[in-house]
Structure formats: C-alpha cells, structure tokens
Write an enzyme that holds these catalytic residues in place. Structure first.
Site, PDB file in Angstrom:
ATOM      1  N   ALA A  67      33.064  47.575  42.591  1.00 24.90           N
ATOM      2  CA  ALA A  67      33.205  49.027  42.568  1.00 24.90           C
ATOM      3  C   ALA A  67      33.493  49.613  43.945  1.00 24.90           C
ATOM      4  O   ALA A  67      34.412  50.425  44.128  1.00 24.90           O
ATOM      5  CB  ALA A  67      31.946  49.660  41.967  1.00 24.90           C
ATOM      6  N   ASN A  84      36.767  48.324  45.562  1.00 26.68           N
ATOM      7  CA  ASN A  84      37.903  48.949  44.877  1.00 26.68           C
ATOM      8  C   ASN A  84      38.217  50.311  45.494  1.00 26.68           C
ATOM      9  O   ASN A  84      39.376  50.678  45.698  1.00 26.68           O
ATOM     10  CB  ASN A  84      37.608  49.140  43.392  1.00 26.68           C
ATOM     11  CG  ASN A  84      37.527  47.838  42.617  1.00 26.68           C
ATOM     12  OD1 ASN A  84      37.879  46.779  43.123  1.00 26.68           O
ATOM     13  ND2 ASN A  84      37.052  47.917  41.393  1.00 26.68           N
ATOM     14  N   TYR A 111      32.843  37.307  38.175  1.00 23.31           N
ATOM     15  CA  TYR A 111      32.759  37.848  36.822  1.00 23.31           C
ATOM     16  C   TYR A 111      34.034  37.587  36.047  1.00 23.31           C
ATOM     17  O   TYR A 111      35.093  37.342  36.624  1.00 23.31           O
ATOM     18  CB  TYR A 111      32.350  39.318  36.819  1.00 23.31           C
ATOM     19  CG  TYR A 111      33.408  40.380  36.953  1.00 23.31           C
ATOM     20  CD1 TYR A 111      34.073  40.884  35.842  1.00 23.31           C
ATOM     21  CD2 TYR A 111      33.684  40.953  38.191  1.00 23.31           C
ATOM     22  CE1 TYR A 111      35.005  41.903  35.950  1.00 23.31           C
ATOM     23  CE2 TYR A 111      34.617  41.973  38.314  1.00 23.31           C
ATOM     24  CZ  TYR A 111      35.276  42.441  37.190  1.00 23.31           C
ATOM     25  OH  TYR A 111      36.191  43.447  37.302  1.00 23.31           O
ATOM     26  N   TYR A 139      28.273  36.908  36.675  1.00 25.60           N
ATOM     27  CA  TYR A 139      27.485  35.785  37.179  1.00 25.60           C
ATOM     28  C   TYR A 139      27.180  36.101  38.644  1.00 25.60           C
ATOM     29  O   TYR A 139      27.854  35.636  39.556  1.00 25.60           O
ATOM     30  CB  TYR A 139      28.259  34.473  37.011  1.00 25.60           C
ATOM     31  CG  TYR A 139      28.483  34.137  35.556  1.00 25.60           C
ATOM     32  CD1 TYR A 139      27.593  33.333  34.865  1.00 25.60           C
ATOM     33  CD2 TYR A 139      29.562  34.682  34.856  1.00 25.60           C
ATOM     34  CE1 TYR A 139      27.778  33.050  33.513  1.00 25.60           C
ATOM     35  CE2 TYR A 139      29.753  34.417  33.511  1.00 25.60           C
ATOM     36  CZ  TYR A 139      28.859  33.599  32.848  1.00 25.60           C
ATOM     37  OH  TYR A 139      29.042  33.324  31.514  1.00 25.60           O
ATOM     38  N   ARG A 140      26.177  36.957  38.824  1.00 23.75           N
ATOM     39  CA  ARG A 140      25.899  37.481  40.159  1.00 23.75           C
ATOM     40  C   ARG A 140      24.425  37.382  40.546  1.00 23.75           C
ATOM     41  O   ARG A 140      24.052  37.788  41.647  1.00 23.75           O
ATOM     42  CB  ARG A 140      26.371  38.931  40.254  1.00 23.75           C
ATOM     43  CG  ARG A 140      25.676  39.883  39.323  1.00 23.75           C
ATOM     44  CD  ARG A 140      26.444  41.164  39.040  1.00 23.75           C
ATOM     45  NE  ARG A 140      26.986  41.868  40.185  1.00 23.75           N
ATOM     46  CZ  ARG A 140      27.761  42.957  40.091  1.00 23.75           C
ATOM     47  NH1 ARG A 140      28.066  43.455  38.904  1.00 23.75           N
ATOM     48  NH2 ARG A 140      28.227  43.543  41.173  1.00 23.75           N
ATOM     49  N   ARG A 180      25.922  50.529  34.812  1.00 20.74           N
ATOM     50  CA  ARG A 180      26.263  49.262  34.175  1.00 20.74           C
ATOM     51  C   ARG A 180      25.034  48.790  33.400  1.00 20.74           C
ATOM     52  O   ARG A 180      24.142  48.160  33.961  1.00 20.74           O
ATOM     53  CB  ARG A 180      26.673  48.215  35.214  1.00 20.74           C
ATOM     54  CG  ARG A 180      27.903  48.583  36.021  1.00 20.74           C
ATOM     55  CD  ARG A 180      29.161  48.494  35.171  1.00 20.74           C
ATOM     56  NE  ARG A 180      30.352  48.723  35.973  1.00 20.74           N
ATOM     57  CZ  ARG A 180      30.905  49.898  36.180  1.00 20.74           C
ATOM     58  NH1 ARG A 180      30.355  50.986  35.647  1.00 20.74           N
ATOM     59  NH2 ARG A 180      31.998  50.012  36.896  1.00 20.74           N
ATOM     60  N   GLY A 197      38.412  49.886  36.568  1.00 15.30           N
ATOM     61  CA  GLY A 197      38.829  50.269  37.912  1.00 15.30           C
ATOM     62  C   GLY A 197      39.333  51.691  38.047  1.00 15.30           C
ATOM     63  O   GLY A 197      39.531  52.177  39.171  1.00 15.30           O
ATOM     64  N   ASP A 243      36.857  53.989  39.958  1.00 12.15           N
ATOM     65  CA  ASP A 243      36.855  53.696  41.394  1.00 12.15           C
ATOM     66  C   ASP A 243      38.096  54.290  42.056  1.00 12.15           C
ATOM     67  O   ASP A 243      38.017  54.843  43.158  1.00 12.15           O
ATOM     68  CB  ASP A 243      36.812  52.189  41.623  1.00 12.15           C
ATOM     69  CG  ASP A 243      35.615  51.527  40.972  1.00 12.15           C
ATOM     70  OD1 ASP A 243      34.550  52.164  40.902  1.00 12.15           O
ATOM     71  OD2 ASP A 243      35.746  50.366  40.543  1.00 12.15           O
TER      72      ASP A 243
END
Length: 324
Positions: A43, A46, A98, A112-113, A174, A258, A261
């Site tokens: 985010a 971007n 991701y 996957y963070r 999110r 996106g 952003d």
C-alpha cells in the site's frame, strides 16, 4: 543493516511493508494457472511510486529480508524513482509475499507475511532523519495490523507530526490481517490523529456502521482533512470547513487492486503542488483511473500534459471525460 538516507530529503516519505506479488497473467483463478507473473506491491510503496510517477521526490522507509525478493523490490522501486536508501535489511527474517487469485467476484489476495522483516519495525523508526525532513509522511492501516511493534510505530509517527510536517493516513482496512477483531477501534483512533485521512465509504460502513460521507467526516473529527472515496461515484473532501465533491471518471475496470493507493498519490501530489481542493481530488481520480486500467498494483501515471488538460476542464466536461 541500514543505508544512510540521501542528502536531499524527499517531500514525502511512505512507511510500510512491500511484498513480492505473484499473480496470473490472465483472469483465470490461481488454481488453474501454470505460470505466474512476478511484481511488487504494498500500500505505502504503491503511493510512493505514484508520487514519483507524477514528478515528486519521494522515499520509502521499511525493512526487507536479505533475499532475492528484497533485491527485486529495491530494484523496481528504485527504477520507478523512489528513494530506497533508508530501507533496512534484516538477515534473520524474510521478505513477505502475496498471491493474487482472480475470480467471478473479484480478485482475492493470499498473504504470506507473518514474521516478515517488516513486522519488526518499531517506534524507534519514528526518529529516522528521513521522517523529520519530510513535508508529508504517509501511513496506512495495513501496517498497524502487521504486529504490535508496527502499530506502536504508527502511533509514534502520528504523535510527532505537530510542528514536523503533515501525516496522511489511509485507513486501508484489510480484514484478513485483523484476526483479533480490534480493527474498528484502533483504526478510528489512528485516523483521528492524522492530518489527512483517506477512507472508502464502504470500509467506513463496514468498520463503524457509518455510510454517509458527511457522517464519516464527523466521526473522524478532529482530523483536519478527511477524504471519503466512493468507488465509481466520486470522492468528497472535508477541509477547512468546506465540503468538496468531485465525481469519478468513467473508466473500464481491469482490476481494482491499487486504485485507492493511486488515488492517495494523486491527491498528495496536489497537496505538494498547493493546488485547490477540487484539483487535488481530480488528480486523485486521474491516478486511480490509471490503476483501474491495469492488472499491476502500480500503474504508469498519466503525463503532465494530460493531467493539466483535465484539471482545466469545466465541471460538465470533467464528468464526461474518459481517459484513453
């Protein structure tokens, strides 16, 4: 390890996690794909790329692993004109990834963070020279959900904004990242502390049960500037006691990821250029339209000749305009 920040400070510093993005080359779902495209997305970065594409000095501040994904991110952001010299490298934690999964109901994302290098960011980062020198620091609610230390970083940056430039905050809810159900209260607290708040009308309704832009602005007081985005209908800003509405541009949507952003990047470019509120919103819409027309998280921003032409349109001509 960190690299000293460049001697010429950026007008905007964006703080948050960026990931390598793996996504299909077409609109078939992830489970049916044999090949994936590699890209970069996050985010805050971007927004940084959008601002750089619109001609502004901007830096991205974060942490990455010591891995090929990190090198891909640094190379791509640097190629887009974003200063990445203040990014820290963590040899113990990985860079996050991701996946995009297209479907009939829209594109889903699979993150996957957990335990990534960026989750170790903490309040000490708020003292970084890059943040002290910036005219605007941009944050988002995504970072607040990554870890307790990231949440405290946002709190520290917001607490230091008085007399040190402006902090903008995109609520960016999110749900998948807020597993403890604390999003509503925490995001409201952070938003109220910011100088500029960006929020989608739909996410405000989901978070706080508040659906009307006027009521959302009242809820987020005392934030000096509140910008409520309402997808294809338009955006309304509340600044200095004045309400300004600008309709969205009619745009063919390839993928919506996106676009929010990009809108923030366009609006903040208008702030840096000391433009009137109407033109800040118009720049936001022009940038968002560019994002909607591509599968990439970060679009190629429209050239200045096009944005200047669109900003000069009267209200009727603006509403009828569809960028090519």
């Amino acid at each position: 390890m960190s690299v000293p920040f460049q001697s010429h400070p950026a007008g905007v510093v964006c703080v948050g996690e960026t990931m390598v993005v793996l996504g299909p080359p077409d609109d078939r779902p992830l489970a049916e794909q044999d090949t994936l495209r590699v890209a970069v997305g996050g985010a805050e970065s971007n927004v940084a790329c959008g601002l750089a594409g619109l001609g502004h000095r901007v830096a991205w501040l974060s942490r990455l692993g010591d891995d090929p994904f990190a090198r891909r991110i640094l190379a791509e952001l640097g190629a887009r004109g974003v200063d990445v010299s203040a990014v820290e490298t963590d040899p113990e934690r990985p860079t996050a990834v991701y996946f995009k999964d297209p479907g009939p109901g829209g594109t889903r994302t699979h993150y996957y963070r957990g335990g990534s290098a960026a989750t170790a960011m903490g309040p000490s980062l708020a003292r970084h020279p890059a943040l002290r020198a910036a005219r605007i620091v941009h944050l988002s609610g995504v970072a607040a959900a990554l870890s307790e230390s990231c949440d405290r970083l946002l709190e520290a940056v917001l607490a230091r904004q008085e007399g040190r430039g402006l902090v903008s905050f995109d609520v960016n809810h999110r749900p998948a990242l807020w597993r403890d159900g604390g999003a509503s209260r925490r995001l409201l607290t952070l938003a109220r502390a910011a100088g500029i708040v960006f929020v989608g009308r739909d996410e405000a309704e989901e978070l706080w049960g508040t659906a009307r832009p006027d009521d959302i602005a009242d809820l987020l007081a005392p934030a000096p500037v509140v910008v409520v985005k309402d997808a294809e209908f338009g955006a309304t800003s509340y600044a200095g006691g004045t309400r300004t509405f600008v309709p969205s541009l009619p745009t063919k949507v390839v993928e919506p990821v996106g676009a929010g952003d990009a809108f923030a990047a366009g609006y903040l470019a208008g702030v840096l250029e000391d433009r009137a509120e109407r033109d800040r919103l118009r720049l936001g819409h022009l940038a968002a339209a560019a994002a909607l027309r591509t599968r990439d998280d970060v679009p190629v921003m429209p050239p200045r000749a096009e944005t200047d032409r669109c900003l000069a349109l009267d209200e009727e001509a603006w509403a009828a305009t569809a960028p090519r």
